[in-house]
Write a protein that holds these residues in place. Structure first.
Motif, short mmCIF file in Angstrom:
data_model
loop_
_atom_site.label_atom_id
_atom_site.label_comp_id
_atom_site.label_asym_id
_atom_site.label_seq_id
_atom_site.Cartn_x
_atom_site.Cartn_y
_atom_site.Cartn_z
N ARG A 147 4.49 2.07 -8.75
CA ARG A 147 3.18 2.34 -8.18
C ARG A 147 2.46 1.08 -7.70
N SER A 148 3.04 -0.07 -8.01
CA SER A 148 2.52 -1.33 -7.48
C SER A 148 3.20 -1.73 -6.16
N GLY A 149 4.23 -0.97 -5.76
CA GLY A 149 4.91 -1.24 -4.51
C GLY A 149 6.13 -2.12 -4.61
N ASN A 150 6.61 -2.39 -5.85
CA ASN A 150 7.89 -3.08 -6.01
C ASN A 150 9.01 -2.09 -5.74
N VAL A 151 10.02 -2.51 -4.97
CA VAL A 151 11.05 -1.60 -4.47
C VAL A 151 12.40 -1.95 -5.08
N GLN A 152 13.14 -0.92 -5.52
CA GLN A 152 14.46 -1.11 -6.12
C GLN A 152 15.53 -0.47 -5.23
N GLU B 266 0.84 -1.18 0.00
CA GLU B 266 0.00 0.00 0.00
C GLU B 266 0.88 1.25 0.00
N LEU B 267 0.49 2.27 -0.72
CA LEU B 267 1.22 3.53 -0.76
C LEU B 267 0.57 4.50 0.21
N THR C 155 4.71 -4.33 3.12
CA THR C 155 3.39 -3.93 3.59
C THR C 155 3.02 -2.53 3.10
N VAL C 156 3.93 -1.58 3.32
CA VAL C 156 3.65 -0.18 2.98
C VAL C 156 4.89 0.45 2.35
N VAL C 157 4.68 1.28 1.35
CA VAL C 157 5.71 2.12 0.77
C VAL C 157 5.32 3.58 1.00
N GLU D 72 1.11 8.35 8.14
CA GLU D 72 0.09 7.29 8.15
C GLU D 72 0.73 5.92 8.32
N ALA D 73 1.86 5.70 7.65
CA ALA D 73 2.51 4.40 7.70
C ALA D 73 2.98 4.05 9.11
N VAL D 74 3.63 4.99 9.77
CA VAL D 74 4.11 4.73 11.14
C VAL D 74 2.94 4.54 12.08
N ALA D 75 1.90 5.34 11.93
CA ALA D 75 0.72 5.21 12.79
C ALA D 75 0.09 3.83 12.65
N ARG D 76 0.09 3.30 11.45
CA ARG D 76 -0.54 2.01 11.21
C ARG D 76 0.35 0.82 11.60
N LEU D 77 1.65 0.93 11.39
CA LEU D 77 2.51 -0.24 11.50
C LEU D 77 3.26 -0.36 12.82
N VAL D 78 3.62 0.74 13.44
CA VAL D 78 4.49 0.70 14.63
C VAL D 78 3.64 0.93 15.88
#
Length: 269
Positions: free
Chosen positions: A170-175, A3-4, A219-221, A9-15
């Motif tokens: 935009r699909s969340g694949n990371v390089q 999910e982008l 999980t999240v980018v 938002e990411a820290v609030a949701r994951l940590v």
């Protein structure tokens, strides 16, 4: 598919308070911005994990976010000690800090075991050291085939692993490219993962030596330009050596650190 989200938002949701959290990065691509957001959101009771905790871990510890540190080498690279880390261990300021120390090889193998779905890893790396006498998670084991005496260490499976990378699509694949350390293993070993990136692009262009974390493993980018500063991001910006030098004076003194913390969190003096 990953999910982008924004970093906040990411820290609030994951940590979550009490989580085991790994922020990995070796000399570069250190997820500093994510560490600062954890401080802003006032997470507490964390077990922090990292092969080479440096100044962002000093900051997290000084902010009272951590109750335990699992690590190998720790310091301000090229400068000296981590003074907030030292103060927490020696004087329990701002809160007591338990430590669990391993070798680099032990930590790397623990991540590999976690990523592989194995309960522990076996290695020769502790021979000749006294770490086993001080660390309960290093146990002797006998090879059933040769009788050789080896060391076993338990797998690391963080609740959350956080890494920084150059790009994601935009699909969340990371390089990721450059010195990749154990970022891949830390993400694969974790229950949840956050990858902050310099930029989100329509398509990942092939690059020599790069690795790709597939969307299904993340999980999240969060797009966070400059998210590794003052460390560097290969292909984007260089290391800010002056910032590491400056941290020594800030971290050395409780009042100076408190002023820095108030500025980071937006608290008015």
């Amino acid at each position: 598919m990953a999910e982008l989200l924004s970093l906040k938002e990411a820290v609030a949701r994951l940590v979550r308070d009490g989580d085991t959290v790994a922020l990995e990065g070796f000399t570069h691509l250190i997820p500093v911005a994510a560490g600062h957001e954890i401080i802003r959101q006032r997470r507490t009771g964390l077990t922090l994990v990292r092969m080479t905790p440096d100044i962002v871990y000093d900051q997290l510890i000084g902010a009272g976010c951590a109750s335990k540190l699992i690590f190998s080498w720790g310091g301000n690279p090229g400068v000296g000690s981590l003074h907030r880390f030292r103060d927490a261990v020696q004087h329990s300021w701002p809160v007591p800090l338990e430590i669990e120390e391993h070798s680099h090889a032990g930590m790397a193998n623990r991540y590999v075991a976690g990523a592989s779905g194995l309960p522990f890893a076996v290695l020769r790396g502790y021979t000749g050291t006294d770490l086993a006498a001080h660390t309960d998670t290093i146990k002797p084991i006998t090879c059933p085939f040769t009788g050789e005496r080896l060391a076993a260490v338990p797998a690391l499976n963080p609740d959350v692993s956080i890494v920084h990378a150059q790009r994601a699509d935009r699909s969340g694949n990371v390089q990721i490219w450059g010195i990749t350390g154990v970022q891949k293993e830390a993400v694969l070993a974790a229950k949840r993962s956050l990858v902050t990136v310099e930029e989100i692009v329509d398509e990942l262009e092939p690059r020599p030596g790069a690795i790709v974390l597939p969307s299904w493993a993340v999980t999240v980018v969060a797009e966070v330009p400059g998210g590794a500063r003052p460390s560097y991001a290969a292909g984007y910006y260089e290391r800010d050596n002056d910032a590491y030098q400056a941290w020594d004076a800030i971290g050395r003194d409780r009042e100076s650190f408190t002023r820095w913390l108030d500025e980071l969190t937006g608290v008015k003096a």
